[in-house]
Motif scaffolding. Structure first.
Motif, PDB file in Angstrom:
ATOM      1  N   UNK A  90     -44.507  38.444  32.434  1.00 56.16           N
ATOM      2  CA  UNK A  90     -44.511  39.833  31.955  1.00 56.16           C
ATOM      3  C   UNK A  90     -45.349  39.969  30.689  1.00 56.16           C
ATOM      4  N   UNK A  91     -45.271  38.958  29.813  1.00 55.24           N
ATOM      5  CA  UNK A  91     -46.101  38.964  28.597  1.00 55.24           C
ATOM      6  C   UNK A  91     -47.579  38.915  28.973  1.00 55.24           C
ATOM      7  N   UNK A  92     -47.904  38.098  29.963  1.00 54.79           N
ATOM      8  CA  UNK A  92     -49.293  38.010  30.416  1.00 54.79           C
ATOM      9  C   UNK A  92     -49.767  39.348  30.983  1.00 54.79           C
ATOM     10  N   UNK A 105     -35.150  28.268  32.994  1.00 56.60           N
ATOM     11  CA  UNK A 105     -36.596  28.046  32.943  1.00 56.60           C
ATOM     12  C   UNK A 105     -37.314  29.007  33.889  1.00 56.60           C
ATOM     13  N   UNK A 106     -36.689  29.270  35.048  1.00 56.95           N
ATOM     14  CA  UNK A 106     -37.299  30.206  36.005  1.00 56.95           C
ATOM     15  C   UNK A 106     -37.417  31.609  35.409  1.00 56.95           C
ATOM     16  N   UNK A 107     -36.360  32.057  34.756  1.00 56.45           N
ATOM     17  CA  UNK A 107     -36.389  33.404  34.173  1.00 56.45           C
ATOM     18  C   UNK A 107     -37.316  33.435  32.964  1.00 56.45           C
ATOM     19  N   UNK A 108     -37.396  32.336  32.219  1.00 56.08           N
ATOM     20  CA  UNK A 108     -38.368  32.290  31.127  1.00 56.08           C
ATOM     21  C   UNK A 108     -39.783  32.449  31.682  1.00 56.08           C
ATOM     22  N   UNK A 109     -40.039  31.842  32.836  1.00 57.01           N
ATOM     23  CA  UNK A 109     -41.355  31.990  33.465  1.00 57.01           C
ATOM     24  C   UNK A 109     -41.624  33.450  33.837  1.00 57.01           C
ATOM     25  N   UNK A 110     -40.572  34.156  34.255  1.00 57.25           N
ATOM     26  CA  UNK A 110     -40.715  35.585  34.560  1.00 57.25           C
ATOM     27  C   UNK A 110     -41.086  36.353  33.291  1.00 57.25           C
ATOM     28  N   UNK A 111     -40.433  36.003  32.187  1.00 61.53           N
ATOM     29  CA  UNK A 111     -40.734  36.657  30.905  1.00 61.53           C
ATOM     30  C   UNK A 111     -42.177  36.376  30.494  1.00 61.53           C
ATOM     31  N   UNK A 112     -42.617  35.135  30.644  1.00 61.54           N
ATOM     32  CA  UNK A 112     -43.996  34.792  30.277  1.00 61.54           C
ATOM     33  C   UNK A 112     -45.006  35.521  31.162  1.00 61.54           C
ATOM     34  N   UNK A 144     -54.320  35.762  23.065  1.00 60.00           N
ATOM     35  CA  UNK A 144     -54.148  34.559  22.264  1.00 60.00           C
ATOM     36  C   UNK A 144     -52.799  34.381  21.599  1.00 60.00           C
ATOM     37  N   UNK A 145     -51.790  35.138  22.023  1.00 56.91           N
ATOM     38  CA  UNK A 145     -50.465  34.974  21.425  1.00 56.91           C
ATOM     39  C   UNK A 145     -49.854  33.639  21.843  1.00 56.91           C
ATOM     40  N   UNK A 146     -49.212  32.962  20.888  1.00 58.27           N
ATOM     41  CA  UNK A 146     -48.535  31.695  21.156  1.00 58.27           C
ATOM     42  C   UNK A 146     -47.122  31.987  21.641  1.00 58.27           C
ATOM     43  N   UNK A 147     -46.816  31.596  22.869  1.00 53.12           N
ATOM     44  CA  UNK A 147     -45.502  31.898  23.455  1.00 53.12           C
ATOM     45  C   UNK A 147     -44.577  30.685  23.471  1.00 53.12           C
ATOM     46  N   UNK A 148     -44.933  29.611  22.756  1.00 52.34           N
ATOM     47  CA  UNK A 148     -44.138  28.375  22.810  1.00 52.34           C
ATOM     48  C   UNK A 148     -42.708  28.581  22.337  1.00 52.34           C
ATOM     49  N   UNK A 194     -39.069  39.461  19.399  1.00 49.75           N
ATOM     50  CA  UNK A 194     -38.914  39.067  17.995  1.00 49.75           C
ATOM     51  C   UNK A 194     -39.955  38.023  17.612  1.00 49.75           C
ATOM     52  N   UNK A 195     -40.251  37.119  18.529  1.00 50.24           N
ATOM     53  CA  UNK A 195     -41.206  36.046  18.256  1.00 50.24           C
ATOM     54  C   UNK A 195     -42.638  36.571  18.190  1.00 50.24           C
ATOM     55  N   UNK A 196     -42.957  37.538  19.048  1.00 49.82           N
ATOM     56  CA  UNK A 196     -44.340  37.996  19.175  1.00 49.82           C
ATOM     57  C   UNK A 196     -44.698  39.139  18.231  1.00 49.82           C
ATOM     58  N   UNK A 197     -43.690  39.773  17.637  1.00 51.32           N
ATOM     59  CA  UNK A 197     -43.952  40.979  16.854  1.00 51.32           C
ATOM     60  C   UNK A 197     -44.926  40.758  15.699  1.00 51.32           C
ATOM     61  N   UNK A 198     -44.697  39.743  14.904  1.00 52.38           N
ATOM     62  CA  UNK A 198     -45.549  39.537  13.730  1.00 52.38           C
ATOM     63  C   UNK A 198     -46.980  39.197  14.103  1.00 52.38           C
ATOM     64  N   UNK A 199     -47.219  38.187  14.984  1.00 50.87           N
ATOM     65  CA  UNK A 199     -48.626  37.910  15.337  1.00 50.87           C
ATOM     66  C   UNK A 199     -49.292  39.061  16.093  1.00 50.87           C
TER      67      UNK A 199
END
Length: 580
Positions: free
Chosen positions: A14-16, A5-12, A27-31, A52-57
């Protein structure tokens, strides 16, 4: 305390950052973004599907997003490398210091390590066992009891407010049969010769009940017609059987919070009330069912009856709530019972049923949707059969029941710990082989023994260290410098410990306690692997030449024991300190 969960927070984060930089749109959904162990450990410590999740939106190529993310992620001092793979997967390797800090996290948190607030106090009702009160429970009931009980413990561990419930099926004709069978034993207790007609229960377990009835009423029911004694004997027999069932469940370590009687729904207007409500809502109507597939025309008579419109909620066909003669169908009290649970304010209902109840799944889910306005989900877990073996042969005999192995037989033969762990080694909807010889053998092929042995080995090391005057308290071990944990066997064990909080949440979310047993087997294998490596490489042994070196090694072992103990606690199994 959840490294993934900690590393996922790092990824989020980075997305921000990429969003603020204008690389990604707002407005990308990162759920759906995850961080998890890669399928192949050679690819890294963790993998994320973010690109992979964010590419299409985002209307961008996954690989372009992955490369931009990688550049951001390596700036974090916990991430050593971030490598793009395939069309856009991102494999991460963490700095060794991150892994070396895991045992300290475990020891600092203690029993709280792995616990989750995922449930946020939501109220969950887990109904399981619910055997007919007509005789002792069999091995199939044992598996359902163990799965349901472990599931309840798992959900509580993950932050849910859990009620364990047993539904007493005491409203049907089978309880009249029980009463008549007990009456025959009552006559036998008075010295009469009796025969058990087909359909009655001839098991020896009713002898004591018949004798107890004689002690209570004496000769009052002798030579009396059924209408004089049936109602009273029905209650007496049901109470006696439920005492037996509670005692057997207790031997297995199962304790219910609530027992709910089906009979309490009859003659109280509760069934009528909810059926009338469904009629008013247009969900119960007078109609006829289609002829079942394969049934000949001459064997089928079309009859009008009250039907629940379960096809409105995804069922294959509408279901009868009353028979053509006006009496309630089996489904009617089930509706009233589940409505009662909805009315009690539960946020989630879970039913643990035998595989022979598969036909009830869709109709019950449909009616709970209707009764709760689709607010309360119902999950139904089906428990497949248990095949028993001894000396390589199928094993079926029971002295008390005559035709099957009872739950008490099982506990008496192997003990509750072995029974509970082994029943959880397979997913509940998969058949299970239970070999009485293999489940007690002391070998690494026996997962019960293998996990218990791992915990006992660690306890033996701790005893040895204490005997040498070394402080191995959790508080002291948590402060040790663990930078010396660099060997592949040590890091494999650390990595498995780090997975525990994530595994708990996955198992709780899917309602699958067998995942805990599988994890414990893997954790034990890593512990034994490190132990065996120490036989050839002295620097890997837990007891070293100096107290400080010993403490740094034992910190990893003790952290492993904490997690094993927590996992076994969820399964209802005692972590042993010595193997005898």
């Amino acid at each position: 305390m959840n490294l993934f969960a900690d590393i996922r927070a790092v990824v989020l984060d980075a997305i921000a950052d990429l969003t603020r930089d204008g690389v990604l749109p707002e407005g990308l959904n990162t759920a759906a973004v995850t961080t998890e162990p890669p399928r192949d450990p050679l690819h890294g410590d963790m993998a994320t599907n973010a690109a992979m999740v964010l590419a299409k939106p985002a209307k961008l190529k996954p690989r372009d997003i992955a490369e931009a993310l990688a550049a951001k992620l390596v700036a974090d001092d916990r991430i050593a490398t971030a490598e793009v793979a395939g069309p856009g997967f991102l494999n991460l390797r963490l700095e060794q210091a991150v892994w070396q800090g895991v045992p300290g996290m475990v020891l600092t948190a203690g029993t709280a390590f792995g616990r989750s607030d995922m449930g946020q106090g939501e109220k969950v009702n887990v109904e399981y066992v619910s055997a007919n009160p007509t005789g002792p429970m069999h091995v199939g009931h044992a598996r359902g009891a163990i799965v349901g009980d472990a599931m309840a413990s798992l959900l509580a561990y993950a932050g849910y407010d859990v009620t364990r419930e047993y539904y007493i099926n005491d409203g049907g004709a089978q309880v009249d049969v029980l009463a008549r069978s007990v009456y025959l034993r009552y006559l036998e207790a008075h010295g009469q010769d009796v025969e058990f007609p087909d359909g009655t229960y001839p098991g020896d377990y009713l002898k004591d009940v018949g004798a107890a009835l004689k002690n209570k009423v004496g000769e009052d029911y002798l030579d009396q017609p059924e209408d004089v004694w049936l109602a009273d004997v029905r209650v007496f027999a049901t109470d006696a059987m439920m005492d037996l069932i509670r005692d057997d469940l207790g031997a297995l370590g199962v304790k219910m919070d609530r027992f709910f009687s089906e009979k309490s729904l009859y003659g109280t207007g509760r069934i009528e009330e909810i059926i009338d409500r469904l009629k008013q809502d247009g969900l119960v109507y007078r109609g006829t069912l289609p002829k079942p597939k394969g049934k000949a025309d001459e064997d089928w008579e079309e009859r009008e009856q009250w039907l629940f419109k379960s096809t409105d909620f995804g069922d294959d066909e509408d279901r009868p709530v009353a028979k053509s003669d006006g009496s309630w169908a089996y489904f009617a009290p089930d509706i009233a019972y589940h409505y009662d649970k909805v009315q009690r304010g539960y946020d989630l209902l879970i039913d643990v049923f035998g595989a022979d109840h598969g036909g009830y799944v869709k109709r019950l889910k449909a009616v709970v949707k209707a009764l709760s306005d689709d607010r309360v989900p119902l999950d139904i877990k089906l428990i497949q059969l248990v095949k028993l073996f001894k000396n390589g042969e199928p094993f079926k005999m029971s002295k008390r029941a005559g035709t099957f192995i009872t739950l008490r037989d099982l506990v008496d033969m192997v003990g509750p710990d072995v029974a509970r762990f082994h029943m959880l080694t397979r997913k509940s909807d998969a058949p299970l082989d239970f070999d009485f010889d293999k489940v007690v053998e002391q070998s690494k092929e026996n997962p019960v023994f293998y996990v218990q042995y791992a915990h006992a080995r660690i306890c033996s090391v701790l005893r040895k260290a204490r005997a040498e005057g070394i402080d191995v308290s959790d508080a002291t071990l948590a402060q040790q410098d663990l930078s010396g944990l660099t060997h592949a066997s040590e890091l494999a064990l650390v990595g498995k410990l780090a997975e525990w909080p994530r595994l708990v949440e996955i198992a709780a979310r899917t309602h699958e306690p067998h995942r805990i047993a599988t994890y414990l087997s893997e954790l034990a294998a890593d512990l034994h692997g490190l132990w065996n490596a120490g036989n050839d490489t002295p620097s890997l042994r837990f007891i070293q030449d100096t107290p400080q070196a010993t403490q740094s090694k034992i910190a990893l072992a003790r952290a492993t024991a904490v997690v094993i103990s927590a996992g076994l606690g969820i399964l209802g199994v005692t972590p042993v300190e010595e193997m005898r």
